[in-house]
Design a protein around this motif. Sequence first.
Motif, PDB file in Angstrom:
ATOM      1  N   ALA A  31    -101.086 -52.498  -9.684  1.00  0.00           N
ATOM      2  CA  ALA A  31    -101.472 -53.872  -9.395  1.00  0.00           C
ATOM      3  C   ALA A  31    -100.261 -54.799  -9.398  1.00  0.00           C
ATOM      4  O   ALA A  31    -100.318 -55.900  -8.874  1.00  0.00           O
ATOM      5  N   LEU A  32     -99.159 -54.368 -10.004  1.00  0.00           N
ATOM      6  CA  LEU A  32     -97.960 -55.210 -10.058  1.00  0.00           C
ATOM      7  C   LEU A  32     -97.115 -54.997  -8.813  1.00  0.00           C
ATOM      8  O   LEU A  32     -97.412 -54.142  -7.973  1.00  0.00           O
ATOM      9  N   ALA A  33     -96.039 -55.765  -8.715  1.00  0.00           N
ATOM     10  CA  ALA A  33     -95.227 -55.749  -7.495  1.00  0.00           C
ATOM     11  C   ALA A  33     -94.769 -54.357  -7.039  1.00  0.00           C
ATOM     12  O   ALA A  33     -94.909 -54.027  -5.860  1.00  0.00           O
ATOM     13  N   PRO A  34     -94.230 -53.496  -7.925  1.00  0.00           N
ATOM     14  CA  PRO A  34     -93.745 -52.204  -7.431  1.00  0.00           C
ATOM     15  C   PRO A  34     -94.851 -51.377  -6.794  1.00  0.00           C
ATOM     16  O   PRO A  34     -94.620 -50.654  -5.825  1.00  0.00           O
ATOM     17  N   GLY A  35     -96.075 -51.499  -7.324  1.00  0.00           N
ATOM     18  CA  GLY A  35     -97.196 -50.721  -6.820  1.00  0.00           C
ATOM     19  C   GLY A  35     -97.442 -50.955  -5.344  1.00  0.00           C
ATOM     20  O   GLY A  35     -97.762 -50.028  -4.602  1.00  0.00           O
ATOM     21  N   ALA A  36     -97.283 -52.212  -4.906  1.00  0.00           N
ATOM     22  CA  ALA A  36     -97.540 -52.523  -3.501  1.00  0.00           C
ATOM     23  C   ALA A  36     -96.609 -51.732  -2.598  1.00  0.00           C
ATOM     24  O   ALA A  36     -97.031 -51.137  -1.606  1.00  0.00           O
TER      25      ALA A  36
END
Lengths: 208, 196
Positions: free
Chosen positions: A179-184
């Motif tokens: 759900a955080l930035a790296p995941g995208a």
Amino acid sequence: MGNFTKGIFKENPIFVILLGLCPTLAVSTQVINAIGMGAGVIFVLLGSNIFVSLLKNFIPDKVRIPSYIVIIASFVTIVDLVMQAYTPSLSKNLGVFVQLIVVNCIILGRAEAFASKSNVKDAVFDALGMGVGFTLGLALIALIREVLGAGTITLFAVGGFDGVIRLPGLSESPVRIIALAPGALLVIGYLKGLFNWMEMRKAKGAAV
Amino acid sequence: MSYVGIIITFVFIENFILTKFLGLCPFIGVSKNTESAVGMGFAVTFVMSLASLTTWAIQKLILVPLGLEFLQTITFILVIATLVQLVEMIIQKISAPLYKALGIYLPLITTNCAVLGIALIAVRSNYNAFESFVAGFSAGLGFLLAILLMSTIREKLENEWVPKPFRGVPIAFITGGLMALAFMAFDKALLRNLIG
């Protein structure tokens, strides 16, 4: 009809031609945000494609890009103001990214590559196809990120139902990093890899 | 917020590419080799610094006094497009080597969401003129840092074996994801510890 379906599958703006990525990743934390963003993009795309197609014989070639940008920015302003007025929470979630639709390369790209050379009917179908393709791609990324990252699926609130589907098991111990930035970035990387793999398998199947 | 705070925030904590995904297109598209990545990085830094200052002036001196805030999107994007064109012309006249280094990247910058992004974010954060300029400059530096790191990694990746479906763009995204993971170490607590 071909103009409509090509945007959804063969030339899907997100996965195949990789356009409009900034908003895609930033607002893909919840399914509802993805749908809201998609609706905004469909509206702007439709409006700008229609206007560019209607005005194609009046806009001098030299100033065509600035003219397209003014047309697009006008529709973005409409979307921004309407969202602020009627769906304030969505507008707050999407934040600065609603105004950033103006620099979404899909819209300028379609105006330049398609609408400026076609009649209004084709331009409308092209806009709808590209817009729906964009929304589906965005919703898919958002679905993966929200299910894995928060264990929920957020949709519209209707009546007593608050619009949030909680998945048993996942919602207690979600994989927060998704759900955080790296995941995208990871999710879109693996998805694109998966699509490439499917494409290769299909090509191989056709050759045999 | 102090100027040092703004710089640390936009270079590391809220790095435009790795935490806000602004300017992702050039990040993936122009990061294949270090030389062009650095050129793009400097061009973006230059334009972002100027753009955030100019849009601040327009917002405070024209739009707000006249009550025309709803024209923000249209005005900003046109001002940025004009500014980019102007910068291109000025650089071409003043310095041939600089034009050669940055020239081809300048037209691409108009549609870089990072530029409009910093203009809008600076206005929303209520920065004064110099703070806006510093914010634009440091967000540009953050972009330069991220694209430089990315391009050096990608040059190394060229010589490594990567599964076929992942070659090119997918592995670039995954690399970016891992970089973003590393950048998560920079958070608001770091800022508090440093500046207090």
